[in-house]
Scaffold this active site. Sequence first.
Site, PDB file in Angstrom:
ATOM      1  N   CYS A  13     -36.831   1.204  59.773  1.00  0.00           N
ATOM      2  CA  CYS A  13     -36.627  -0.125  59.706  1.00  0.00           C
ATOM      3  C   CYS A  13     -37.921  -0.807  59.148  1.00  0.00           C
ATOM      4  CB  CYS A  13     -35.899  -0.942  60.973  1.00  0.00           C
ATOM      5  SG  CYS A  13     -35.889  -2.614  60.368  1.00  0.00           S
TER       6      CYS A  13
ATOM      7  N   ASP B  95     -33.757   4.689  61.216  1.00  0.00           N
ATOM      8  CA  ASP B  95     -32.338   4.343  60.719  1.00  0.00           C
ATOM      9  C   ASP B  95     -31.842   5.712  60.222  1.00  0.00           C
ATOM     10  OD1 ASP B  95     -32.205   1.576  61.091  1.00  0.00           O
ATOM     11  OD2 ASP B  95     -33.624   1.170  59.184  1.00  0.00           O
TER      12      ASP B  95
ATOM     13  N   VAL C   5     -30.769  18.870  39.246  1.00  0.00           N
ATOM     14  CA  VAL C   5     -31.896  18.786  40.077  1.00  0.00           C
ATOM     15  C   VAL C   5     -31.971  19.897  41.199  1.00  0.00           C
ATOM     16  CG1 VAL C   5     -30.507  17.706  41.918  1.00  0.00           C
ATOM     17  CG2 VAL C   5     -33.074  17.298  41.830  1.00  0.00           C
ATOM     18  N   GLU C   6     -32.982  20.788  41.392  1.00  0.00           N
ATOM     19  CA  GLU C   6     -33.402  21.723  42.103  1.00  0.00           C
ATOM     20  C   GLU C   6     -33.222  21.406  43.607  1.00  0.00           C
ATOM     21  OE1 GLU C   6     -34.781  24.406  44.633  1.00  0.00           O
ATOM     22  OE2 GLU C   6     -36.233  22.912  44.125  1.00  0.00           O
ATOM     23  N   SER C   7     -32.399  21.928  44.118  1.00  0.00           N
ATOM     24  CA  SER C   7     -31.895  21.691  45.687  1.00  0.00           C
ATOM     25  C   SER C   7     -33.096  21.334  46.769  1.00  0.00           C
ATOM     26  CB  SER C   7     -30.639  22.370  46.348  1.00  0.00           C
ATOM     27  OG  SER C   7     -31.038  23.679  46.556  1.00  0.00           O
TER      28      SER C   7
ATOM     29  N   HIS D  63     -32.074  -0.329  53.927  1.00  0.00           N
ATOM     30  CA  HIS D  63     -30.838   0.482  53.557  1.00  0.00           C
ATOM     31  C   HIS D  63     -30.512   0.529  51.982  1.00  0.00           C
ATOM     32  CE1 HIS D  63     -30.350   0.852  57.909  1.00  0.00           C
ATOM     33  NE2 HIS D  63     -29.260   0.211  58.014  1.00  0.00           N
ATOM     34  N   GLU D  64     -30.444  -0.898  51.646  1.00  0.00           N
ATOM     35  CA  GLU D  64     -30.066  -0.995  50.147  1.00  0.00           C
ATOM     36  C   GLU D  64     -31.167  -0.557  49.334  1.00  0.00           C
ATOM     37  OE1 GLU D  64     -28.238  -4.089  52.687  1.00  0.00           O
ATOM     38  OE2 GLU D  64     -30.201  -3.369  52.776  1.00  0.00           O
TER      39      GLU D  64
END
Length: 152
Positions: free
Chosen positions: A50, A57, A72-74, A91-92
Amino acid sequence: MTAPQNPLHLGQNSALPASPEEAVLDYVPNPRPGRTYLVRFAAPEFTSLCPVTGQPDFAHLVIDYVPGETIVESKSLKLFLSSFRNHAGFHEDCTVGIGERLFDEMKPVWLRIGGYWYPRGGIPIDVFWQSSAPPQDLWLPDQGVASYRGRG
């Protein structure tokens, strides 16, 4: 963006990046170019901080995309997502920022991200972002995360 010939993380020892900005995402050639298919990553233990209180969070992230020239390579994605554990962001900002970075760098045909955040102050906050409308011929399953009722 062209896919690197030698991914930085795959098959290598890689330290956890100190921040999302320092994280390097690797992309490799799409093994099925020209096909419309969905790739899904679920990160049920995503953590950030936060920006006001510094408290942790937690979220369940679901990233869906239709590849363009690259995927994308994991391992690099895991390191990128883990780099948020000491990142202070709302969060946004975290959810949309992850989606936008992947979209801008990987250049998929389409991408969406669902951020299903656990309650803080008694209110769960869910954040959703997508690059555009999904392709017409895409099989798009539900993201599979229930509305908050003691998520698990």
